[in-house]
Design an enzyme around this catalytic site. Structure first.
Site, mmCIF file in Angstrom:
data_model
loop_
_atom_site.group_PDB
_atom_site.id
_atom_site.type_symbol
_atom_site.label_atom_id
_atom_site.label_comp_id
_atom_site.label_asym_id
_atom_site.label_seq_id
_atom_site.Cartn_x
_atom_site.Cartn_y
_atom_site.Cartn_z
ATOM 1 N N GLY A 253 23.292 -1.247 1.117
ATOM 2 C CA GLY A 253 24.185 -0.902 1.939
ATOM 3 C C GLY A 253 25.050 -2.154 2.435
ATOM 4 O O GLY A 253 25.430 -3.011 1.729
ATOM 5 N N GLY A 258 22.203 -5.286 6.139
ATOM 6 C CA GLY A 258 21.182 -6.155 5.091
ATOM 7 C C GLY A 258 20.714 -7.464 6.030
ATOM 8 O O GLY A 258 19.723 -7.694 5.784
ATOM 9 N N GLU A 275 20.650 -5.482 -1.723
ATOM 10 C CA GLU A 275 21.909 -5.257 -2.587
ATOM 11 C C GLU A 275 23.083 -4.787 -1.662
ATOM 12 O O GLU A 275 23.115 -3.774 -1.229
ATOM 13 C CB GLU A 275 21.613 -4.523 -3.603
ATOM 14 C CG GLU A 275 22.350 -4.107 -4.745
ATOM 15 C CD GLU A 275 23.452 -3.205 -4.627
ATOM 16 O OE1 GLU A 275 24.479 -3.310 -4.493
ATOM 17 O OE2 GLU A 275 23.026 -2.010 -5.228
ATOM 18 N N CYS A 309 29.493 0.129 -4.557
ATOM 19 C CA CYS A 309 29.301 -1.606 -4.087
ATOM 20 C C CYS A 309 30.185 -2.328 -5.247
ATOM 21 O O CYS A 309 30.760 -3.309 -5.009
ATOM 22 C CB CYS A 309 28.024 -2.014 -4.471
ATOM 23 S SG CYS A 309 26.988 -0.910 -3.290
HETATM 24 C C1 UN1 Z 1 26.087 0.994 -5.803
HETATM 25 O O1 UN1 Z 1 27.353 0.968 -5.866
HETATM 26 O O2 UN1 Z 1 25.385 0.690 -4.942
HETATM 27 O O3 UN1 Z 1 27.553 -0.128 -11.558
HETATM 28 C C2 UN1 Z 1 25.392 1.108 -7.260
HETATM 29 C C3 UN1 Z 1 27.615 0.837 -11.009
HETATM 30 C C4 UN1 Z 1 26.530 1.803 -10.927
HETATM 31 C C5 UN1 Z 1 25.770 1.792 -9.608
HETATM 32 C C6 UN1 Z 1 26.503 1.334 -8.312
HETATM 33 N N1 UN1 Z 1 25.884 1.807 -12.071
HETATM 34 O O4 UN1 Z 1 28.751 1.146 -10.575
#
Ligand code: UN1
Length: 525
Positions: A253, A258, A275, A309
């Site tokens: 998140g 975090g 993460e 992310c």
């Molecule tokens: C995320 O956004 O928390 O690499 C994970 C990627 C995906 C996973 C993203 N396989 O964009």
């Protein structure tokens, strides 16, 4: 009140999806694998789809007592599960993977409808779960440690990995199921038991996965408490982070969230796997293959409506090709098909909710105050099909790397164009010049540039790609990043080690007791 699927104001197709996933009641506050609980007398929360605003379900939020019950059940289950041989645990995960294959379309559709990502990406997310199941099955026969040569005669040294106990998984709305499965499937083959708190924005996909797990547990006559689900808000996350009975908390998140988890877990010297936010850039050098780069940039920046992310947030472009790149993007962006995520022609779905829309418009306003120039997009769409107010036009902004808003991760489709001059080192410095360190990429056909990017003076991120965008990593590699991204690694490679405790064993098979380091210590008797 127990809320049944047939009472939901959903169209027949989606009601069928829930039925296919085995969901009859949608509002348990928790599940210990076989049993469901907390359907009555809890704080309720209404879940609406960002796609069309329809109420999908009302779920109940678990209480502190519910949490405690789940932990106690998990502790009991651990005593059984840790004794099951790892390859047999892998067999259970194999069956989970098979069920996910069976339900791929239904679950993918639910992910898409509840979260808002397009159906293709919903399917991709379920595929990631299937992939990690396969990976974990293989891993269940490969949880190996090293053996070493002892300095003492007739001594043997080796290390082994033992399960930790309860692994708490706090997952985010943007990958409502895949990131849980990365953690849960590895933890399960490692012999741990799992307590999953999905995002309160996407609880229904959590309930759906729990149904799938439940079938497998029941078919194998396994006890409850191995895979647990708890629906709750930050309070439950906080209970978990402070709880000594949970040796590892894995959280995905925002950096803000975090830090709270990391501090609470750290204060009790527990382990955390974090993460968190990314501020990912693609570097475009003069030698980049423009057609390839363009596709990667647009997928990275507007895919999942900029809510990965790993989404591409910054484009660091050599000044000699800057205008050309800008022109190409300005041709593509205004024509992006924005709409209902289950419509096959859509490439950009909605943002998760109105708060996310506000964050998007505020960021655009602020960056313009700092001197940024909005080149395209930025509007909140209204009218036919856009009544929810959650659909936005992805934006492209000319900016400078040091702007406060460019330094921030805004979880929305905003792409900042940043110019660099001179050689690739200057671009790398800009790319590294943010607080986050998740994903990074370079488009270049020049070996000297790509190797500089990959060298130890190159990208400081956990993921560094060449001629591939920042998002869409495969499960086989370790996933995570440095700096404010939190330092954790999930998914492939040897990320499994974090779910286990390492033990060094030295065995003496002689009739002497030599001490290490040659120390003499003879007692008189
Ligand atoms: C995320 O956004 O928390 O690499 C994970 C990627 C995906 C996973 C993203 N396989 O964009």
């Amino acid at each position: 009140m127990k809320q049944t699927v047939d009472e939901l104001p959903l169209n027949k197709e989606l009601t069928d999806v829930l039925h296919q996933l085995g969901i009859k009641q949608v509002n348990p506050a928790y599940s210990t694998g076989l049993a469901w609980g907390g359907q009555e007398g809890r704080k309720a929360r209404t879940v609406t789809s960002p796609a069309d605003g329809a109420t999908i379900a009302t779920v109940n939020m678990a209480s502190a007592e519910d949490y405690d019950k789940v932990v106690t059940t998990a502790q009991e289950a651990f005593k059984v599960w840790r004794k099951v041989p790892a390859p047999k645990r892998g067999e259970i995960v194999r069956q989970i993977g098979d069920k996910l294959r069976e339900h791929k379309e239904a679950l993918g559709k639910l992910v898409s409808y509840e979260m808002g990502k397009i159906y293709q990406e919903g399917l991709g997310e379920v595929q990631e779960m299937i992939d990690i199941c396969d990976f974990a099955v293989g891993l269940s026969r490969q949880l190996h440690g090293f053996t070493m040569h002892s300095e003492r005669p007739q001594h043997r040294m080796y290390e082994q990995y033992h399960p930790l106990g309860i692994v708490g998984v706090i997952s985010a709305f943007n990958f409502p199921v895949a990131v849980w499965s990365w953690n849960a499937m590895l933890a399960a083959v490692c012999g741990d038991v799992i307590i999953w708190k999905p995002s309160e924005k996407t609880p229904l996909t959590g309930v759906a996965c729990q149904h799938i797990i439940r079938e497998v547990l029941a078919e194998n006559e396994l006890p409850e408490g191995i895979f647990n689900l708890i629906i709750g808000d930050a309070e439950i996350g906080s209970l978990m982070s402070h709880d000594k009975r949970v040796p590892l908390v894995s959280a995905t998140g925002s950096t803000r969230m975090g830090k709270k988890v990391g501090e609470a877990v750290g204060a009790r010297l527990g382990k955390s796997l974090l993460e968190l936010g990314g501020n990912n850039a693609i570097i475009l050098t003069e030698s980049a293959d423009m057609e390839m780069a363009l596709r990667a940039i647009v997928f990275g920046a507007v895919g999942t409506c900029g809510q990965r992310c790993t989404s591409t947030r910054r484009l660091i472009i050599h000044e000699n090709i800057y205008e050309q790149v800008k022109e190409r993007l300005l041709k593509v962006y205004p024509n992006l098909p924005i709409g209902h995520p289950l419509d096959a022609t859509t490439l950009v779905g909605p943002l998760i909710d109105k708060d996310a829309v506000n964050a998007f418009t505020n960021a655009l306003e602020k960056v313009q105050q700092e001197g940024g120039k909005l080149l395209t997009g930025g509007e909140v769409l209204s009218g036919d099909g856009y009544e929810t107010g959650t659909y936005v036009k992805p934006a492209v902004v000319e900016a400078e790397n040091h702007y406060e808003m460019v330094q921030e991760e805004t979880f929305a489709p905003i792409l900042y164009l940043i110019k660099y001059s001179g050689d690739v080192e200057n671009a790398i410095e800009l790319q590294n010049g943010v607080r986050q360190g998740l994903s990074s990429a370079i488009f270049s056909t020049n070996l000297l540039e790509t190797e500089a990017f990959l060298g130890h003076w190159g990208s400081d991120c956990g993921i560094a790609n060449v001629n591939i965008g920042t998002s869409g990593a495969e499960i086989g590699g370790a996933f995570g990043g440095e700096k404010e991204t939190g330092g954790g690694r999930e998914s492939g490679s040897d990320a499994w080690r974090v779910y286990m405790r390492r033990q060094t064993n030295t065995i003496n098979y002689s009739r002497e007791l030599p001490l290490a380091q040659g120390i003499k210590f003879d007692i008189m008797d």
